[in-house]
Enzyme design. Structure first.
Site, short mmCIF file in Angstrom:
data_model
loop_
_atom_site.label_atom_id
_atom_site.label_comp_id
_atom_site.label_asym_id
_atom_site.label_seq_id
_atom_site.Cartn_x
_atom_site.Cartn_y
_atom_site.Cartn_z
N LYS A 202 0.86 -1.18 0.00
CA LYS A 202 0.00 0.00 0.00
C LYS A 202 0.90 1.23 0.00
CE LYS A 202 -3.58 2.48 2.45
NZ LYS A 202 -4.59 2.46 3.52
N LYS A 226 1.26 9.94 5.51
CA LYS A 226 1.39 8.60 6.08
C LYS A 226 2.69 7.92 5.62
CE LYS A 226 -3.63 8.09 6.58
NZ LYS A 226 -4.80 7.18 6.52
N LYS A 257 -2.13 -1.50 -3.94
CA LYS A 257 -3.01 -0.35 -3.87
C LYS A 257 -2.20 0.93 -3.93
CE LYS A 257 -6.03 1.86 -0.56
NZ LYS A 257 -6.46 1.91 0.82
N TYR A 322 -15.17 1.10 -6.80
CA TYR A 322 -16.41 1.85 -6.56
C TYR A 322 -17.33 1.78 -7.78
CZ TYR A 322 -13.56 3.54 -2.73
OH TYR A 322 -12.76 3.59 -1.62
C1 PBG Z 1 -7.33 3.76 5.57
C2 PBG Z 1 -7.67 3.46 4.17
C3 PBG Z 1 -7.47 4.31 3.09
C4 PBG Z 1 -8.03 3.68 2.00
C5 PBG Z 1 -8.54 2.45 2.41
N1 PBG Z 1 -8.29 2.33 3.78
C6 PBG Z 1 -6.90 5.67 3.02
C7 PBG Z 1 -5.59 5.97 3.60
O1 PBG Z 1 -4.74 5.11 3.76
O2 PBG Z 1 -5.41 7.13 3.91
C8 PBG Z 1 -8.08 4.30 0.63
C9 PBG Z 1 -9.14 3.84 -0.26
C10 PBG Z 1 -9.45 4.76 -1.38
O3 PBG Z 1 -8.81 5.81 -1.59
O4 PBG Z 1 -10.39 4.41 -2.10
N2 PBG Z 1 -6.53 2.92 6.22
#
Ligand code: PBG
Length: 336
Positions: A202, A226, A257, A322
């Site tokens: 991620k 983050k 992701k 989505y």
């Molecule tokens: C939070 C989380 C995020 C997403 C899924 N779980 C955002 C982040 O890490 O700030 C992002 C999903 C999206 O943008 O569709 N842990």
């Protein structure tokens, strides 16, 4: 290795197999089916449906309308939903609302399992909806996200989701060692069959912006990012290390992701490990496609379906998107 010793032109004419629709479909290498998709839902405690402004077509669903919503989703042929809480959940330093047995997500899981027992439920492992900082973990006074302390809370969160009936727990927090800790705790509590879907690779991506609006963590996060736990977008070897560790710790499935900007990573992970591999077409990717479609710069259906095939081609077994409801309707109309 591909066979490169074909007869040369004009004996071989690659256009020959493109000359009719039936031929193109006959030799098509990748197909999207509705059972490949997972649909994310934002759930709210409010009375009304609320549109997510940066995600046209996506609404926060009130708990009292959730039964109706999941029935519709199931009737479209979608088999799994991913739940996220939006905005008004209680926020605290210790993120205790994350494992409240009567929390919004825990109530939602129970309601879905009562309404549609065959619909798969995936829930998120992360603390960002519940922390005052909008970070995915607990923080110290300097604002540093604490790894091991966060893992302890994630374990509590997973147990509360398992107890409520969640099928798939998907930690999206990027703490080190959380898959091993979760597997051990779930097994010890009798939840040997709960699936762990690791958000392994991620990235610290700007494409999560609309999601943070939807969940309500954006204002809390402010100018912070983050980057001390999510991956640097410049790296791809590191993604293989993340996946290796998650598999060693017991992950059932792994995720890459965001999606389209990281197809190379998806490809490498699938080629290297050959395990069930998930890709998340994130909120910013959705927002871009919607914005262009609204302006008629792109044909929405064609562009979205092309992204789906790109994910399949790169090796995705499962796609979180989505667009899942829209795609379900498009696939259904095609088959009419
Ligand atoms: C939070 C989380 C995020 C997403 C899924 N779980 C955002 C982040 O890490 O700030 C992002 C999903 C999206 O943008 O569709 N842990």
């Amino acid at each position: 290795m591909p066979i490169l010793n074909r007869a040369p032109f004009p004996i071989t004419r690659l256009r020959r197999l493109r000359s009719h629709g039936f031929l193109r479909e006959l030799v098509q290498e990748n197909q999207l089916v509705i059972t490949d998709l997972i649909y994310p839902i934002f759930i709210t405690d409010m009375d009304q449906r609320e549109p997510v402004l940066s995600m046209p077509g996506i609404e926060r669903i009130p708990l009292r309308e959730l039964a109706q919503e999941v029935k519709e989703i199931q009737s479209l042929g979608i088999r799994v939903v991913a739940l996220f809480p939006s905005a008004q959940v209680e926020k605290s330093i210790d993120a205790r609302a994350a494992y409240d047995p009567n929390g919004l997500i825990q109530r939602s899981i129970r309601l879905i399992k009562q309404t549609c027992p065959d619909l798969g439920v995936m829930t998120d492992g992360a603390l960002d909806p519940y922390t005052l900082t909008g970070q995915d973990g607990l923080t110290n006074e300097q604002g540093l996200v604490l790894n091991d302390e966060t893992v302890d809370v994630l374990v509590q969160q997973a147990l509360s989701h398992a107890k409520a009936g969640s099928d798939i727990f998907a930690p999206s927090d990027m703490m080190d060692g959380r898959i091993g800790a979760l597997r051990q705790a779930l097994d010890a509590a009798g939840y040997q069959d709960m699936i762990l879907l690791a958000y392994s690779a991620k990235y610290a991506s700007s494409f999560y912006g609309p999601f943070r609006d939807a969940v309500g963590s954006a204002t809390h996060l402010g100018k912070q990012n983050k980057a001390t736990y999510q991956m640097n977008p410049a790296n791809s070897d590191e993604a293989l290390h993340e996946v290796t560790l998650d598999l060693q710790e017991g992950a059932d499935m792994v995720m890459i992701k965001p999606g389209l900007p990281y197809l190379d990573v998806l490809w490498r992970v699938k080629q290297t490990f050959q395990v069930p591999t998930v890709v998340y077409q994130v909120s910013g990717e959705y927002a871009m496609l919607k914005a262009a479609a609204e302006k008629n710069y792109l044909n929405e259906r064609l562009a979205v379906m092309e992204t789906m095939l790109a994910f399949k081609r790169a090796g995705a077994d499962i796609i979180i998107t989505y667009f899942a409801k829209q795609i379900a309707r498009w696939l259904r109309d095609e088959n009419d």
